[in-house]
Scaffold this motif. Structure first.
Motif, PDB file in Angstrom:
ATOM      1  N   LEU A 152       0.308  -1.197   0.064  1.00 28.49           N
ATOM      2  CA  LEU A 152      -0.050   0.372   0.277  1.00 28.49           C
ATOM      3  C   LEU A 152       1.125   1.412   0.134  1.00 28.49           C
ATOM      4  O   LEU A 152       0.157   2.848  -0.160  1.00 28.49           O
ATOM      5  N   TYR A 153       1.822   0.869   0.195  1.00 22.84           N
ATOM      6  CA  TYR A 153       2.901   2.353   0.335  1.00 22.84           C
ATOM      7  C   TYR A 153       4.218   2.100  -0.922  1.00 22.84           C
ATOM      8  O   TYR A 153       4.182   1.910  -2.038  1.00 22.84           O
ATOM      9  N   CYS A 154       4.440   3.656  -1.084  1.00 21.59           N
ATOM     10  CA  CYS A 154       5.162   4.158  -2.087  1.00 21.59           C
ATOM     11  C   CYS A 154       6.915   3.829  -1.637  1.00 21.59           C
ATOM     12  O   CYS A 154       6.999   4.616  -0.988  1.00 21.59           O
ATOM     13  N   TRP A 155       7.175   2.879  -2.275  1.00 20.58           N
ATOM     14  CA  TRP A 155       8.772   2.619  -1.824  1.00 20.58           C
ATOM     15  C   TRP A 155       9.288   2.926  -3.525  1.00 20.58           C
ATOM     16  O   TRP A 155       8.461   2.537  -4.954  1.00 20.58           O
ATOM     17  N   PRO A 156      11.301   2.773  -3.017  1.00 22.78           N
ATOM     18  CA  PRO A 156      11.817   2.896  -4.693  1.00 22.78           C
ATOM     19  C   PRO A 156      11.689   1.556  -4.953  1.00 22.78           C
ATOM     20  O   PRO A 156      10.935   0.345  -4.897  1.00 22.78           O
ATOM     21  N   LYS A 157      12.027   1.983  -6.044  1.00 22.22           N
ATOM     22  CA  LYS A 157      11.338   0.404  -7.461  1.00 22.22           C
ATOM     23  C   LYS A 157      12.430  -0.859  -6.697  1.00 22.22           C
ATOM     24  O   LYS A 157      11.374  -1.852  -6.630  1.00 22.22           O
TER      25      LYS A 157
ATOM     26  N   GLN B 136       5.627  15.655  -6.713  1.00 22.31           N
ATOM     27  CA  GLN B 136       6.806  15.282  -5.998  1.00 22.31           C
ATOM     28  C   GLN B 136       7.410  14.031  -6.220  1.00 22.31           C
ATOM     29  O   GLN B 136       8.291  13.269  -5.658  1.00 22.31           O
ATOM     30  N   THR B 137       6.057  13.096  -6.055  1.00 21.69           N
ATOM     31  CA  THR B 137       5.642  11.542  -4.756  1.00 21.69           C
ATOM     32  C   THR B 137       6.026  11.839  -3.696  1.00 21.69           C
ATOM     33  O   THR B 137       7.160  10.661  -3.531  1.00 21.69           O
ATOM     34  N   ILE B 138       5.932  12.673  -3.422  1.00 21.26           N
ATOM     35  CA  ILE B 138       7.193  12.989  -1.502  1.00 21.26           C
ATOM     36  C   ILE B 138       6.258  11.634  -1.029  1.00 21.26           C
ATOM     37  O   ILE B 138       6.871  12.062   0.307  1.00 21.26           O
ATOM     38  N   CYS B 139       4.911  11.376  -1.077  1.00 21.49           N
ATOM     39  CA  CYS B 139       4.504   9.859  -0.058  1.00 21.49           C
ATOM     40  C   CYS B 139       5.620   9.312  -0.445  1.00 21.49           C
ATOM     41  O   CYS B 139       6.110   8.425   0.570  1.00 21.49           O
ATOM     42  N   ILE B 140       6.827   8.640  -0.808  1.00 22.39           N
ATOM     43  CA  ILE B 140       8.303   8.310  -1.041  1.00 22.39           C
ATOM     44  C   ILE B 140       8.832   8.263  -0.125  1.00 22.39           C
ATOM     45  O   ILE B 140       9.358   7.338   0.478  1.00 22.39           O
ATOM     46  N   SER B 141       9.084   9.554   0.861  1.00 23.03           N
ATOM     47  CA  SER B 141      10.029   9.334   1.958  1.00 23.03           C
ATOM     48  C   SER B 141       9.203   9.366   3.268  1.00 23.03           C
ATOM     49  O   SER B 141       9.657   9.352   4.369  1.00 23.03           O
TER      50      SER B 141
ATOM     51  N   THR C 264      -2.178   0.130  -6.283  1.00 21.76           N
ATOM     52  CA  THR C 264      -3.986   0.548  -5.230  1.00 21.76           C
ATOM     53  C   THR C 264      -4.593   2.060  -4.863  1.00 21.76           C
ATOM     54  O   THR C 264      -5.535   2.117  -4.620  1.00 21.76           O
ATOM     55  N   ILE C 265      -3.138   2.702  -4.572  1.00 24.77           N
ATOM     56  CA  ILE C 265      -3.202   3.619  -3.580  1.00 24.77           C
ATOM     57  C   ILE C 265      -3.596   5.168  -4.967  1.00 24.77           C
ATOM     58  O   ILE C 265      -5.385   6.005  -4.850  1.00 24.77           O
ATOM     59  N   CYS C 266      -2.720   5.196  -5.695  1.00 24.79           N
ATOM     60  CA  CYS C 266      -2.505   7.011  -6.923  1.00 24.79           C
ATOM     61  C   CYS C 266      -2.030   6.089  -7.551  1.00 24.79           C
ATOM     62  O   CYS C 266      -0.524   6.013  -7.327  1.00 24.79           O
ATOM     63  N   SER C 267      -1.637   6.239  -8.470  1.00 18.96           N
ATOM     64  CA  SER C 267      -1.135   6.560 -10.335  1.00 18.96           C
ATOM     65  C   SER C 267      -0.680   7.004 -10.585  1.00 18.96           C
ATOM     66  O   SER C 267       0.491   7.183 -10.935  1.00 18.96           O
ATOM     67  N   ARG C 268      -0.148   8.394  -9.369  1.00 21.58           N
ATOM     68  CA  ARG C 268       0.846   9.370  -9.555  1.00 21.58           C
ATOM     69  C   ARG C 268       2.196   9.006  -8.839  1.00 21.58           C
ATOM     70  O   ARG C 268       3.251   9.068  -9.465  1.00 21.58           O
ATOM     71  N   ARG C 269       2.283   7.335  -8.210  1.00 21.72           N
ATOM     72  CA  ARG C 269       3.435   6.697  -8.595  1.00 21.72           C
ATOM     73  C   ARG C 269       3.435   6.165  -8.908  1.00 21.72           C
ATOM     74  O   ARG C 269       3.258   4.970  -9.055  1.00 21.72           O
ATOM     75  N   ARG C 270       4.721   6.179 -10.390  1.00 16.06           N
ATOM     76  CA  ARG C 270       5.046   5.711 -11.306  1.00 16.06           C
ATOM     77  C   ARG C 270       6.619   5.031 -11.652  1.00 16.06           C
ATOM     78  O   ARG C 270       6.970   4.892 -12.027  1.00 16.06           O
ATOM     79  N   GLU C 271       6.457   4.573  -9.867  1.00 18.80           N
ATOM     80  CA  GLU C 271       8.157   3.891  -9.674  1.00 18.80           C
ATOM     81  C   GLU C 271       8.006   2.395  -9.740  1.00 18.80           C
ATOM     82  O   GLU C 271       8.963   2.820 -11.199  1.00 18.80           O
TER      83      GLU C 271
ATOM     84  N   SER D 154      -1.006  -8.168   5.758  1.00 21.00           N
ATOM     85  CA  SER D 154      -0.668  -6.246   4.351  1.00 21.00           C
ATOM     86  C   SER D 154       0.502  -5.954   4.583  1.00 21.00           C
ATOM     87  O   SER D 154       1.185  -5.729   6.434  1.00 21.00           O
ATOM     88  N   PRO D 155       1.574  -5.567   3.876  1.00 23.01           N
ATOM     89  CA  PRO D 155       3.066  -5.700   3.679  1.00 23.01           C
ATOM     90  C   PRO D 155       2.955  -3.922   4.324  1.00 23.01           C
ATOM     91  O   PRO D 155       2.396  -2.891   3.886  1.00 23.01           O
ATOM     92  N   SER D 156       4.523  -4.192   4.957  1.00 20.24           N
ATOM     93  CA  SER D 156       3.999  -2.742   5.993  1.00 20.24           C
ATOM     94  C   SER D 156       6.175  -3.136   5.473  1.00 20.24           C
ATOM     95  O   SER D 156       6.413  -1.251   5.934  1.00 20.24           O
ATOM     96  N   SER D 157       6.811  -3.478   5.650  1.00 27.09           N
ATOM     97  CA  SER D 157       7.958  -3.375   5.888  1.00 27.09           C
ATOM     98  C   SER D 157       8.615  -4.924   5.242  1.00 27.09           C
ATOM     99  O   SER D 157       8.204  -5.963   5.157  1.00 27.09           O
ATOM    100  N   MET D 158      10.038  -4.714   4.637  1.00 21.70           N
ATOM    101  CA  MET D 158      10.455  -5.685   4.336  1.00 21.70           C
ATOM    102  C   MET D 158      10.478  -7.228   5.669  1.00 21.70           C
ATOM    103  O   MET D 158      10.030  -8.145   5.126  1.00 21.70           O
ATOM    104  N   SER D 159      10.046  -6.824   6.632  1.00 19.57           N
ATOM    105  CA  SER D 159      10.015  -8.049   8.498  1.00 19.57           C
ATOM    106  C   SER D 159       8.622  -8.852   7.449  1.00 19.57           C
ATOM    107  O   SER D 159       8.476  -9.545   8.436  1.00 19.57           O
ATOM    108  N   SER D 160       7.707  -8.002   6.646  1.00 17.21           N
ATOM    109  CA  SER D 160       6.473  -8.438   6.733  1.00 17.21           C
ATOM    110  C   SER D 160       6.320  -9.631   5.880  1.00 17.21           C
ATOM    111  O   SER D 160       5.290 -10.670   6.489  1.00 17.21           O
ATOM    112  N   VAL D 161       7.205 -10.205   5.131  1.00 20.17           N
ATOM    113  CA  VAL D 161       8.070 -11.084   4.970  1.00 20.17           C
ATOM    114  C   VAL D 161       7.537 -12.675   5.561  1.00 20.17           C
ATOM    115  O   VAL D 161       7.273 -13.093   5.984  1.00 20.17           O
ATOM    116  N   GLU D 162       8.693 -12.474   6.769  1.00 18.76           N
ATOM    117  CA  GLU D 162       8.833 -13.270   7.956  1.00 18.76           C
ATOM    118  C   GLU D 162       8.131 -13.215   8.548  1.00 18.76           C
ATOM    119  O   GLU D 162       7.224 -14.123   9.282  1.00 18.76           O
ATOM    120  N   LEU D 163       6.943 -12.620   9.160  1.00 21.42           N
ATOM    121  CA  LEU D 163       5.896 -12.743   9.634  1.00 21.42           C
ATOM    122  C   LEU D 163       4.989 -13.246   9.042  1.00 21.42           C
ATOM    123  O   LEU D 163       4.432 -14.164   9.716  1.00 21.42           O
TER     124      LEU D 163
END
Length: 289
Positions: free
Chosen positions: A9-14, A189-194, A37-44, A243-252
């Protein structure tokens, strides 16, 4: 009952997204949802990038579902949606009735995501007649609601429950993250990536209240229904969604696959426990029963 991994659900670098799904490919998770699923302006990542990831995950033995936008705001977004629906290989998760209609017109099966308002058996049966194979229960509904609906008639479709993660609560045409940063939505400026886990909003008493994720509002607390898995299975739930929120979500998700409970969530700033399960028990959503 099986474990599923919801769409990111979050904007992460490609590069981070690719790293994340490579870890998913090596996991035990059988079902993976993939897409913006959130915003089409997230074009990573573009449609072709998601399809490449889908093929990689499929090759590793995963069932892959392509997730669509939860709020369509422009004709260009509907054009992109039709491309996702008619991808020729993967089922879609319809997070908006526009996606349901597009799949219905093509006679393609689909899954209803948690942002489609399914509140009664009549609606679910109608959607099933249009091609719905599974529905993800809206997060504000309860165990009692689900048990009552299923007891009326054995469903001909699968059921998935949003079991762990920051709950999607609302969507708006406005971008809260851009506004907070003093930017216009059309020049964000796709500020949500921060903010890779969203932007935590607090009350005047500095208590966690909500999590702002672009145009989406989420819960500040992480829903954790891992202790309810046995009840879910007894009711007839087919999938428990992480619902993933970090890399650790896979381990969870892997731990849940192995029958373990999720570790308690810690709030980043204060270090206090911040998990909830209220909606499942017909209580206020942020409460813990």
């Amino acid at each position: 009952m099986k474990i599923s991994l919801g769409p990111l659900l979050y904007c992460w670098p490609k590069e981070k997204v690719i790293e994340f799904y490579r870890a998913v490919a090596d996991s035990q998770i059988p079902l993976v949802y993939l897409g913006e699923t959130i915003c089409s302006r997230r074009r990573e990542l573009k449609f072709t990038d998601y399809m490449d990831l889908a093929h990689m995950l499929k090759a590793s033995g995963k069932e892959v579902v392509i997730s669509t936008l939860a709020l369509l705001e422009a004709p260009s977004e509907y054009t992109e949606l039709k491309k996702q629906v008619d991808n020729g290989e993967f089922t879609i998760e319809a997070n908006d009735m526009g996606a349901v209609q597009a799949a219905k017109e093509l006679g393609l099966p689909f899954i209803c995501g948690p942002t489609v308002n399914n509140y009664n058996l009549a609606s679910l049966k109608k959607l099933h007649s249009w091609g719905m194979q599974r529905f993800v229960m809206p997060v504000e509904l309860s165990k009692h609601w689900l048990d009552k609906v299923i007891s009326i008639e054995t469903p001909a479709f699968e059921i998935e429950v949003f079991g762990h993660g920051f709950m999607p609560l609302a969507l708006s045409a406005r971008c809260f993250t851009a506004r907070h940063k003093g930017l216009a939505k059309d020049n964000c400026q796709t500020i949500c990536i921060s903010n890779p886990k969203g932007l935590l909003a607090q009350t005047q008493e500095s208590e966690p209240l909500l999590r702002l994720n672009g145009i989406q509002t989420q819960s500040a607390a992480c829903i954790d229904l891992s202790s309810e898995k046995d009840d879910m299975e007894n009711i007839g739930v087919d999938y428990f969604r992480v619902s993933p929120s970090s890399m650790s979500s896979v381990e969870l998700a892997d731990k849940l696959f192995d029958g373990e409970q999720a570790p308690q969530v810690k709030q980043e700033k204060s270090g206090s426990e911040l998990s909830c399960n209220g909606y499942w028990h017909q209580q206020a959503g942020f409460s813990t029963v």
